[in-house]
Design an enzyme around this catalytic site. Structure first.
Site, short mmCIF file in Angstrom:
data_model
loop_
_atom_site.label_atom_id
_atom_site.label_comp_id
_atom_site.label_asym_id
_atom_site.label_seq_id
_atom_site.Cartn_x
_atom_site.Cartn_y
_atom_site.Cartn_z
N ASP A 71 25.34 24.71 -6.13
CA ASP A 71 24.90 23.31 -6.06
C ASP A 71 23.38 23.33 -5.86
O ASP A 71 22.88 23.34 -4.75
CB ASP A 71 25.59 22.62 -4.88
CG ASP A 71 25.37 21.11 -4.89
OD1 ASP A 71 26.03 20.43 -4.07
OD2 ASP A 71 24.54 20.63 -5.68
N GLU A 81 22.74 18.26 -14.78
CA GLU A 81 22.35 16.86 -14.60
C GLU A 81 20.84 16.66 -14.75
O GLU A 81 20.07 17.13 -13.91
CB GLU A 81 22.80 16.42 -13.21
CG GLU A 81 24.26 16.71 -12.91
CD GLU A 81 24.58 16.66 -11.44
OE1 GLU A 81 23.96 15.84 -10.73
OE2 GLU A 81 25.44 17.43 -10.99
N HIS A 87 24.72 12.37 -14.14
CA HIS A 87 25.55 13.39 -13.49
C HIS A 87 26.60 13.95 -14.47
O HIS A 87 27.81 13.78 -14.27
CB HIS A 87 26.24 12.74 -12.28
CG HIS A 87 26.75 13.70 -11.26
ND1 HIS A 87 27.71 14.64 -11.53
CD2 HIS A 87 26.43 13.87 -9.96
CE1 HIS A 87 27.98 15.33 -10.43
NE2 HIS A 87 27.20 14.89 -9.48
N ARG A 138 26.99 3.34 -10.45
CA ARG A 138 28.26 3.85 -11.02
C ARG A 138 29.49 3.15 -10.44
O ARG A 138 30.60 3.42 -10.85
CB ARG A 138 28.36 5.36 -10.81
CG ARG A 138 28.42 5.77 -9.35
CD ARG A 138 28.52 7.29 -9.19
NE ARG A 138 28.72 7.63 -7.78
CZ ARG A 138 29.04 8.85 -7.36
NH1 ARG A 138 29.18 9.84 -8.26
NH2 ARG A 138 29.21 9.09 -6.08
N ARG A 158 35.68 10.11 -11.82
CA ARG A 158 35.35 11.54 -11.60
C ARG A 158 35.24 12.25 -12.95
O ARG A 158 36.25 12.60 -13.57
CB ARG A 158 36.40 12.21 -10.75
CG ARG A 158 36.21 13.71 -10.59
CD ARG A 158 35.01 14.07 -9.78
NE ARG A 158 35.13 13.61 -8.40
CZ ARG A 158 34.13 13.63 -7.53
NH1 ARG A 158 32.96 14.06 -7.90
NH2 ARG A 158 34.31 13.20 -6.29
O1 TA6 Z 1 25.40 16.82 -8.24
C1 TA6 Z 1 25.92 17.64 -7.25
C2 TA6 Z 1 26.42 16.77 -6.09
O2 TA6 Z 1 25.36 16.16 -5.40
C3 TA6 Z 1 27.26 17.67 -5.19
O3 TA6 Z 1 26.59 17.93 -3.98
C4 TA6 Z 1 28.57 16.90 -5.02
O4 TA6 Z 1 28.51 16.04 -3.90
C5 TA6 Z 1 28.64 16.16 -6.36
O5 TA6 Z 1 27.29 15.72 -6.56
C6 TA6 Z 1 29.68 15.08 -6.45
O6 TA6 Z 1 29.27 13.93 -5.77
P1 TA6 Z 1 30.28 12.66 -5.81
O7 TA6 Z 1 29.62 11.63 -4.97
O8 TA6 Z 1 30.41 12.24 -7.25
O9 TA6 Z 1 31.59 13.18 -5.28
#
Ligand code: TA6
Length: 317
Positions: free
Chosen positions: A215, A274, A170, A97, A74
């Site tokens: 978002d 991102e 991301h 990932r 994370r």
């Molecule tokens: O990039 C934004 C997003 O798509 C959010 O909607 C949220 O789900 C975030 O990614 C985190 O996703 P993850 O799968 O890493 O928890």
């Protein structure tokens, strides 16, 4: 006690270290002569640290990040491939990932005078069962002489039939407090709002600021985006190539509390911006290769009640 000779004092760190990180996972550290550094794990091909020449951490990694397969780490810069989405049959944001990458020991011509490492990911038999397309994904992580961090992804179709994918870096940036942050470069653009069933809207005419969960997938964005942190007088400049879209995400308090690997208050100190290819998925014919690149730099910004001219930052003048 004899003092270290001037030569010893100046002995530079090896540009690339191969060590064990959290939970004994294989980690690579890139050093730059003036003191900048970057770290990445073979697990996920995942950059987890980028420090400037003062040793200040510029990326956000949650204090609750698990560093334990199969959960993605994370924070840092997760690679979203072969899909950017939480929908469909694949794991959220694809499986790149969640896989252990290997070091490409025979990289194409290296960048001059920069610390770099090349990682490579190919699908396993199990991966081919969930995504039946053979590919070679080469990720080059480079630390430039000015401490800039560059990620270059090359995806080659090594199959006998075309395949289509979406992609994102991301990136989790570390910020002083989300209330001090504004994003320049996405004004007036169309975006898909993930909080409103991906409905399409047009952004307002001035910088993006943050008062709650956000978002959004901005479409066909400029190659440069500036993220200004007023408190730290720091501007991140994100340059991208081959990645027309940009996702901006802050989970805010309610969503933060719903994520086990994210601290309840950590939303205040991070922002995801991102570089992505989402609206127009990428299709590769057999043996065709796609390249997607992002470069991050952190510059001091005399941004104080509008003193910084965002256009100058974006235009690089
Ligand atoms: O990039 C934004 C997003 O798509 C959010 O909607 C949220 O789900 C975030 O990614 C985190 O996703 P993850 O799968 O890493 O928890």
């Amino acid at each position: 006690m004899a003092s270290a000779s001037s030569d010893q004092r100046r002995t530079p760190l090896p540009p690339v270290d191969y060590i064990k990180g959290v939970n004994g996972l294989d980690k690579i550290v890139l050093h730059e002569v003036r003191g900048s550094s970057a770290e990445l794990y073979l697990y996920g091909g995942h950059v987890t640290s980028w420090k400037n020449d003062h040793g200040e951490e510029l990326l956000f990694v949650s204090s609750k990040a698990q560093f334990k397969p199969p959960k993605a780490i994370r924070g840092g810069i997760p690679i979203c491939f072969p899909q950017f989405s939480n929908l469909g049959t694949l794991e959220a944001h694809g499986f790149a990932r969640n896989r252990v990458w290997s070091i490409d020991r025979d990289p194409p011509p290296p960048p001059n005078n920069k610390a770099f490492v090349d990682l490579i990911l190919k699908p396993t038999e199990d991966d081919l069962k969930i995504w039946p397309h053979s590919f070679e994904f080469r990720l080059r992580v480079t630390l430039g002489p000015g401490g800039d961090l560059m990620l270059t992804s090359r995806v080659r179709n090594t199959d006998t039939k075309p395949f289509t994918f979406t992609f994102a870096y991301h990136t989790y940036l570390s910020v002083s407090d989300i209330s001090e942050v504004r994003v320049e470069g996405l004004e007036t653009l169309d975006y898909l709002d993930n909080l409103k069933n991906k409905e399409r809207f047009t952004e307002q005419g001035d910088a993006i600021t943050f008062e709650g969960e956000l978002d959004k997938i901005y479409l066909s964005t400029p190659p440069k985006i500036a993220i200004l942190d007023h408190e730290r007088k720091r501007t991140f400049v994100l340059r991208k190539d081959g990645l027309p879209d940009a996702v901006v995400w802050n989970p805010w308090d309610k969503k933060a509390k719903s994520m086990a690997d994210f601290g309840d208050e950590e939303y205040r100190h991070m922002l995801c911006v991102e570089a992505a290819a989402i609206e127009k998925p990428i299709t590769l014919k057999p043996n065709e290769e796609w390249r997607g690149r992002q470069e991050l730099s952190a510059v001091p910004s005399s941004y104080c009640s509008g003193q910084l001219d965002p256009q100058r930052v974006l235009l690089g003048t």
